[in-house]
Design an enzyme around this catalytic site. Structure first.
Site, PDB file in Angstrom:
ATOM      1  N   HIS A   1       0.891   3.746   1.555  1.00 24.88           N
ATOM      2  CA  HIS A   1       1.098   4.350   2.871  1.00 24.88           C
ATOM      3  C   HIS A   1       1.732   3.367   3.853  1.00 24.88           C
ATOM      4  CE1 HIS A   1      -2.223   6.838   1.075  1.00 24.88           C
ATOM      5  NE2 HIS A   1      -1.257   7.704   1.276  1.00 24.88           N
TER       6      HIS A   1
ATOM      7  N   CYS B   1       0.860  -1.174   0.000  1.00 22.48           N
ATOM      8  CA  CYS B   1       0.000   0.000   0.000  1.00 22.48           C
ATOM      9  C   CYS B   1       0.904   1.235   0.000  1.00 22.48           C
ATOM     10  CB  CYS B   1      -0.895   0.002   1.234  1.00 22.48           C
ATOM     11  SG  CYS B   1      -1.728   1.578   1.550  1.00 22.48           S
TER      12      CYS B   1
END
Length: 565
Positions: A231, A229
């Site tokens: 993040h 991901c």
């Protein structure tokens, strides 16, 4: 066409002559047909839809890979949705208004989104699919892109078929009940992750998305197997050229199919610290090495530690010590450290001149070394980017806005939109990115992830700034904006509130938190049978049974409990 018996009677010589004639005629027909199809593709590419798109292949390359059926005989609804999306994107870009939306995880959320006139598109997240429904494996997991590659396309198909069902229901209600029409056919933008493999896999994935209803997909410049991901830490970038090949493969696949679906190029280089290869000179200025001489590579030390059965804590401590003792720097930083201030200024000046002469915005490591040697012939700049490589062979990478802008400038001519993945919601950063991209490609439409991974309450926004953030971004050309996991979070929040109250308050909790609220806000799920399309199916059955099914209709008579509402 001559029958076999006629050919047989004419003798072997006549047979061969006839076959040659037929073959020659067929070749002539194919030649003219091929020319016509090539001309059609060239005309298609010249339309407003593709005026800003670069292709490194020809119309003939497309036509000769279509097969005899061609593209005109096959219609894909996703292409119609893509045409709708293209108009929406262009209008929003010209007006500098947002095309903002929420990520949905099921048909229920899709139908509620559809009733919001100002939310004109829908989004399907790979993260949400990974954590809530993972296709054939049913193995939920974090967003590491390690699920079957048809997972998100299958979720798109589920949403798109639901859109079509509710569109038919709404169309019937508009005719028979004079109801206000609802646009259930909001174009779907879907997460294609990193493409899940090489060019052929990317093409198969693009084909699946087009077949299953996605008007657009986004592809990120991460490595299969090193995907995270945007993040999370540990994401591994691929070389610029590798991601460019993915964009080209996607466009070629859709050209072969004859569809106008849109591809979004996303870069995660703003946050990434690793890159899989040093093969592309466009990445060289961001690859990090060390300047210490006579150092043993970390990967070699690791093998020795593992061979001696060292504990994980010992290995972890040794890794920290190695990287603390060997500071990571780019080649430019190594030059700055090892040459004088005046020599470094001259180095940077010569580097800029070379870029201008070569008419490109990058130089390779070889060229940088040559400039440094010319500027300071008596000095040797020590720099080794192989020694700090990870055990998997990945190079260290200095992620940041400069890398993100550099890559996005490469991707822009080949993509319909550019997505900047960021660490925080930062308007000043977005403005910097926009102005850099638009200085070269003024028509490039931009995408922004209004991520739930950001702690929005700690970003220093005033209530007014938080409310206007989406519209402020749109002024900078960030047309498409999405809260990627909105559906996931609202699902959790609302159901937790109900479950938590239901355990002690029973049906009072359900009535207060669900049924009464549905009534108060006009949510059509209050009458879930009608919402599901039961009346639509009854209408179809009337046609099938010539009106004789009135006694057995599911939405008539005393057995239909929704007459209570």
């Amino acid at each position: 066409m001559l029958k076999y018996s006629q050919l047989h009677k004419s003798g072997t010589r006549n047979i061969l002559t006839t076959i040659r004639t037929l073959s020659s005629t067929r070749m002539v027909e194919m030649k003219y047909s091929l020319q016509d199809e090539v001309a059609k593709v060239q005309e298609w590419w010249a339309t407003e839809r593709f005026k800003d798109i670069t292709r490194p292949y020809s119309a003939l390359d497309v036509v000769k890979h279509r097969g005899s059926l061609g593209a005109s005989n096959v219609a894909y609804p996703s292409s119609v949705q893509a045409q709708k999306l293209f108009k929406l994107v262009n209008t929003s870009f010209k007006e500098r208004t947002p095309l903002h939306t929420l990520g949905v995880i099921d048909p229920v959320q899709m139908t509620q989104l559809a009733k919001c006139d100002d939310l004109k598109v829908a989004y399907v997240s790979g993260w949400a699919c990974s954590s809530t429904m993972v296709g054939s494996t049913n193995e939920v997991s974090p967003d590491f892109g390690d699920y079957p590659y048809d997972t998100v396309p299958n979720q798109v198909e589920r949403i798109f078929k639901a859109q079509q069902m509710h569109d038919r229901k709404s169309f019937l209600d508009t005719i028979e009940k004079k109801a206000q029409p609802v646009d259930y056919l909001k174009p779907i933008i879907a997460d294609a992750d990193m493409g899940h493999g090489g060019p052929t896999t990317v093409m198969k994935l693009a084909k699946l998305f087009a077949e299953k209803g996605a008007a657009a997909i986004h592809l990120e410049d991460q490595l299969p197997g090193g995907k995270r991901c945007g993040h999370l830490g540990g994401a591994v970038l691929v070389p610029t050229s590798t991601h460019l090949a993915r964009l080209v493969a996607t466009r070629l696949q859709w050209d072969i199919m004859g569809v106008e679906n849109m591809v979004i190029a996303r870069t995660d280089s703003c946050n990434s610290k690793l890159i899989s290869s040093s093969c592309d000179p466009r990445d060289h200025e961001f690859i990090q090495g060390i300047t210490n001489v006579g150092i043993e590579a970390w990967s070699e030390i690791l093998v020795d530690l593992e061979s001696s059965n060292a504990t994980s804590s010992t290995i972890g401590a040794a890794e920290i010590e190695w990287y603390n003792s060997n500071k990571l720097v780019t080649f430019d930083q190594a030059v700055e450290e090892q040459l004088s201030t005046e020599e470094f200024k001259q180095y940077m000046s010569e580097k800029a001149k070379l870029k201008s002469t070569l008419q490109r915005n990058y130089v390779s490591l070889r060229e940088m070394r040559s400039i440094a040697q010319t500027v300071a012939p008596s000095k040797a700049v020590h720099f080794d980017w192989d020694l700090p490589r990870s055990p998997e062979g990945y190079y260290m990478f200095e992620g940041g806005m400069k890398a993100a802008m550099r890559r996005s400038l490469v991707f822009s001519p080949y993509a319909d939109m550019i997505w900047l993945e960021t660490k925080t919601p930062d308007l000043a950063q977005a403005q910097q990115f926009s102005r850099e991209i638009h200085s070269t490609y003024p028509n490039t439409k931009l995408v922004y992830n209004l991520s739930p991974s950001f702690n929005w309450l700690k970003q220093g926004f005033s209530p007014e700034q938080l409310k206007s953030f989406i519209w402020d971004l749109a002024k900078e050309g960030f047309v498409l904006q999405l809260v990627s996991l909105a559906g996931l979070h609202v699902d959790g929040v609302s159901f937790w509130e109900l479950a938590n109250s239901f355990q002690t308050d029973g049906m009072a909790a359900y009535v207060d938190l669900v049924q009464q609220k549905e009534r108060d806000i006009g949510c059509d799920l209050l009458t879930h049978q009608r919402w599901s399309g039961a009346e639509y199916v009854d209408s179809v059955m009337k046609v099938v049974q010539n009106g004789s099914s009135s006694k057995t209709l599911s939405t008539s008579g005393e057995s239909f409990t929704e007459t209570q509402f």
